[in-house]
Scaffold this motif. Structure first.
Motif, PDB file in Angstrom:
ATOM      1  N   SER A   1      53.092  41.138  45.327  1.00 36.08           N
ATOM      2  CA  SER A   1      53.548  42.159  44.280  1.00 36.08           C
ATOM      3  C   SER A   1      52.809  43.343  44.026  1.00 36.08           C
ATOM      4  O   SER A   1      52.887  44.401  43.320  1.00 36.08           O
ATOM      5  CB  SER A   1      53.894  41.469  42.939  1.00 36.08           C
ATOM      6  OG  SER A   1      52.529  40.895  42.758  1.00 36.08           O
ATOM      7  N   PHE A   2      51.521  42.976  44.398  1.00 40.13           N
ATOM      8  CA  PHE A   2      50.372  43.974  44.290  1.00 40.13           C
ATOM      9  C   PHE A   2      50.078  44.114  42.692  1.00 40.13           C
ATOM     10  O   PHE A   2      49.584  45.066  42.268  1.00 40.13           O
ATOM     11  CB  PHE A   2      50.523  45.342  44.803  1.00 40.13           C
ATOM     12  CG  PHE A   2      50.192  45.249  46.177  1.00 40.13           C
ATOM     13  CD1 PHE A   2      48.823  45.491  46.869  1.00 40.13           C
ATOM     14  CD2 PHE A   2      51.229  45.142  47.197  1.00 40.13           C
ATOM     15  CE1 PHE A   2      48.706  45.381  48.065  1.00 40.13           C
ATOM     16  CE2 PHE A   2      50.871  45.020  48.506  1.00 40.13           C
ATOM     17  CZ  PHE A   2      49.768  45.137  48.885  1.00 40.13           C
ATOM     18  N   LEU A   3      50.341  42.923  42.012  1.00 42.69           N
ATOM     19  CA  LEU A   3      49.968  42.690  40.604  1.00 42.69           C
ATOM     20  C   LEU A   3      48.779  42.045  40.336  1.00 42.69           C
ATOM     21  O   LEU A   3      48.476  41.022  41.203  1.00 42.69           O
ATOM     22  CB  LEU A   3      51.208  42.287  39.541  1.00 42.69           C
ATOM     23  CG  LEU A   3      52.445  43.356  39.638  1.00 42.69           C
ATOM     24  CD1 LEU A   3      53.503  42.487  38.795  1.00 42.69           C
ATOM     25  CD2 LEU A   3      51.910  44.597  38.796  1.00 42.69           C
ATOM     26  N   GLU A   4      48.004  41.944  39.363  1.00 43.03           N
ATOM     27  CA  GLU A   4      46.860  41.351  39.220  1.00 43.03           C
ATOM     28  C   GLU A   4      47.220  39.872  38.601  1.00 43.03           C
ATOM     29  O   GLU A   4      48.061  39.774  37.554  1.00 43.03           O
ATOM     30  CB  GLU A   4      45.956  41.913  38.179  1.00 43.03           C
ATOM     31  CG  GLU A   4      44.448  41.203  38.090  1.00 43.03           C
ATOM     32  CD  GLU A   4      43.519  41.624  37.121  1.00 43.03           C
ATOM     33  OE1 GLU A   4      42.504  41.197  37.070  1.00 43.03           O
ATOM     34  OE2 GLU A   4      43.874  42.809  36.766  1.00 43.03           O
ATOM     35  N   VAL A   5      46.651  38.774  39.243  1.00 36.88           N
ATOM     36  CA  VAL A   5      47.225  37.467  38.907  1.00 36.88           C
ATOM     37  C   VAL A   5      45.986  36.869  38.404  1.00 36.88           C
ATOM     38  O   VAL A   5      46.191  35.695  37.828  1.00 36.88           O
ATOM     39  CB  VAL A   5      47.908  36.713  40.194  1.00 36.88           C
ATOM     40  CG1 VAL A   5      49.183  37.472  40.640  1.00 36.88           C
ATOM     41  CG2 VAL A   5      46.774  36.731  41.402  1.00 36.88           C
ATOM     42  N   ARG A   6      44.766  36.969  38.718  1.00 27.98           N
ATOM     43  CA  ARG A   6      43.567  36.372  38.046  1.00 27.98           C
ATOM     44  C   ARG A   6      42.389  37.203  38.078  1.00 27.98           C
ATOM     45  O   ARG A   6      42.393  38.197  38.902  1.00 27.98           O
ATOM     46  CB  ARG A   6      43.422  35.246  39.121  1.00 27.98           C
ATOM     47  CG  ARG A   6      41.998  34.447  38.780  1.00 27.98           C
ATOM     48  CD  ARG A   6      42.125  33.292  39.642  1.00 27.98           C
ATOM     49  NE  ARG A   6      40.757  32.493  39.740  1.00 27.98           N
ATOM     50  CZ  ARG A   6      40.633  31.399  38.870  1.00 27.98           C
ATOM     51  NH1 ARG A   6      41.302  31.015  37.955  1.00 27.98           N
ATOM     52  NH2 ARG A   6      39.409  30.742  38.641  1.00 27.98           N
ATOM     53  N   ARG A   7      41.553  36.979  37.044  1.00 27.17           N
ATOM     54  CA  ARG A   7      40.230  37.714  37.002  1.00 27.17           C
ATOM     55  C   ARG A   7      39.228  36.779  36.771  1.00 27.17           C
ATOM     56  O   ARG A   7      39.495  35.799  35.671  1.00 27.17           O
ATOM     57  CB  ARG A   7      40.368  38.874  35.973  1.00 27.17           C
ATOM     58  CG  ARG A   7      39.116  39.781  35.969  1.00 27.17           C
ATOM     59  CD  ARG A   7      39.618  40.897  34.592  1.00 27.17           C
ATOM     60  NE  ARG A   7      40.645  41.843  34.867  1.00 27.17           N
ATOM     61  CZ  ARG A   7      41.076  42.594  34.113  1.00 27.17           C
ATOM     62  NH1 ARG A   7      40.341  43.168  33.353  1.00 27.17           N
ATOM     63  NH2 ARG A   7      42.276  43.395  34.513  1.00 27.17           N
ATOM     64  N   THR A   8      37.890  36.933  37.100  1.00 23.95           N
ATOM     65  CA  THR A   8      36.800  36.102  36.765  1.00 23.95           C
ATOM     66  C   THR A   8      35.744  37.047  36.320  1.00 23.95           C
ATOM     67  O   THR A   8      35.606  38.073  36.800  1.00 23.95           O
ATOM     68  CB  THR A   8      36.367  35.173  37.954  1.00 23.95           C
ATOM     69  OG1 THR A   8      35.888  36.117  38.880  1.00 23.95           O
ATOM     70  CG2 THR A   8      37.443  34.179  38.324  1.00 23.95           C
ATOM     71  N   TYR A   9      34.853  36.541  35.229  1.00 19.79           N
ATOM     72  CA  TYR A   9      33.578  37.167  34.938  1.00 19.79           C
ATOM     73  C   TYR A   9      32.519  36.287  34.846  1.00 19.79           C
ATOM     74  O   TYR A   9      32.632  35.337  34.799  1.00 19.79           O
ATOM     75  CB  TYR A   9      34.173  37.481  33.321  1.00 19.79           C
ATOM     76  CG  TYR A   9      35.238  38.458  32.968  1.00 19.79           C
ATOM     77  CD1 TYR A   9      35.028  39.837  32.901  1.00 19.79           C
ATOM     78  CD2 TYR A   9      36.505  37.813  32.766  1.00 19.79           C
ATOM     79  CE1 TYR A   9      36.403  40.419  32.347  1.00 19.79           C
ATOM     80  CE2 TYR A   9      37.482  38.537  32.265  1.00 19.79           C
ATOM     81  CZ  TYR A   9      37.348  39.747  32.256  1.00 19.79           C
ATOM     82  OH  TYR A   9      38.707  40.497  31.744  1.00 19.79           O
ATOM     83  N   ALA A  10      31.317  36.889  35.121  1.00 18.60           N
ATOM     84  CA  ALA A  10      30.185  36.349  35.246  1.00 18.60           C
ATOM     85  C   ALA A  10      29.135  37.261  34.631  1.00 18.60           C
ATOM     86  O   ALA A  10      29.030  38.291  35.116  1.00 18.60           O
ATOM     87  CB  ALA A  10      29.870  35.675  36.573  1.00 18.60           C
ATOM     88  N   GLY A  11      27.950  36.791  33.800  1.00 16.35           N
ATOM     89  CA  GLY A  11      27.222  37.922  33.110  1.00 16.35           C
ATOM     90  C   GLY A  11      26.402  37.078  32.146  1.00 16.35           C
ATOM     91  O   GLY A  11      26.164  35.669  32.275  1.00 16.35           O
ATOM     92  N   THR A  12      25.739  37.707  31.412  1.00 16.87           N
ATOM     93  CA  THR A  12      24.816  37.003  30.092  1.00 16.87           C
ATOM     94  C   THR A  12      25.432  37.886  28.754  1.00 16.87           C
ATOM     95  O   THR A  12      25.809  38.810  28.769  1.00 16.87           O
ATOM     96  CB  THR A  12      23.339  37.299  30.407  1.00 16.87           C
ATOM     97  OG1 THR A  12      23.339  38.623  30.372  1.00 16.87           O
ATOM     98  CG2 THR A  12      22.875  36.709  31.676  1.00 16.87           C
TER      99      THR A  12
END
Length: 250
Positions: free
Chosen positions: A178-189
């Motif tokens: 589909s080329f749609l976003e299905v997941r996103r992850t973040y890492a930081g402080t």
């Protein structure tokens, strides 16, 4: 004085408000039979609704209900170019307003006077207030963009786009079909502590020519929650006064 837990939780919740859409430049290519980074971003852009449509948007209004454990939060969000945003929230009866007026972020609980966000929280809100997605112009946003192969998400293959800004890393998973976003992850402080957050997007619907995920689920610090969109609209008129910190909740 605002309770620290309220401030932190709403800032964390704000990470899920970035629409699951993206924009990019021209020049898609294929490398050795595989899609290049630019090709993936261009196809994602087309699937969402098109670069021209995304760049033409002037405002966005959204009403959602978020649930995390026994906590239910109703959120009314209003955004306008170039970097104005307002959140009116009711968290189990506690009302909180967050406003970014273009330079400074403010927060008010109940009928209390708005208080300035500190430097770190203001920087986070300023980043989230930027109207266009970072993929539209990564360099202008100080983002390094790369592709890190393919990974399975919910039983389907997805391209991994890695966005790096300073010590913060964000990974977006773009479905290969589909080329749609299905997941996103973040890492930081945040506030001197490391954090990791995972967000999944589903139930895409066409809103004024743009595909928007209507169900967002997240997991962070051992907690899970979800946000369901009740209504969404692009380009409806918004009174500029709502982005002033002293404006009463509408």
């Amino acid at each position: 004085m605002l309770r620290k837990s309220l401030v932190s939780s709403f800032l964390a919740l704000g990470l899920t408000f970035a629409p699951a859409i993206a924009a990019a430049g021209e020049g898609a290519e294929c490398t050795q039979g595989k899609l290049s980074l630019q090709a993936v971003v261009d196809k994602h852009l087309k699937a969402v609704g098109g670069k021209e449509r995304l760049k033409a948007v002037k405002s966005f209004q959204l009403t959602t209900i978020a649930k995390e454990g026994d906590t239910v939060t109703t959120i009314n969000m209003q955004r306008a170019r170039p970097n104005l945003v307002r959140y009116d929230m009711d968290k189990n009866g506690t009302k909180v307003t967050k406003v970014f007026d273009g330079q400074q972020g403010w927060m008010a609980e109940g009928t209390a006077a708005p208080q300035r966000l500190d430097k770190e929280k203001n920087a986070m809100m300023a980043e989230g207030a930027a109207f266009d997605d970072a993929l539209l112009d990564p360099k202008a946003r100080g983002v390094t963009l790369a592709m890190d192969g393919v990974e399975e998400v919910n039983g389907a293959s997805a391209f991994k786009l890695v966005l790096t800004r300073g010590a913060t890393t964000e990974v977006r998973f773009i479905d290969q079909t589909s080329f749609l976003e299905v997941r996103r992850t973040y890492a930081g402080t945040h506030e001197g502590k490391a954090y990791n957050k995972a967000v999944t997007f589903s139930d895409y619907r066409n809103v004024d020519g743009i595909m928007v995920s209507h169900r967002v689920q997240w997991a962070a610090d051992g907690k899970q929650g979800e946000k369901v969109i009740q209504s969404a609209r692009y380009d409806a008129p918004i009174d500029a006064a709502v982005f002033k910190p002293a404006t009463p909740r509408s």
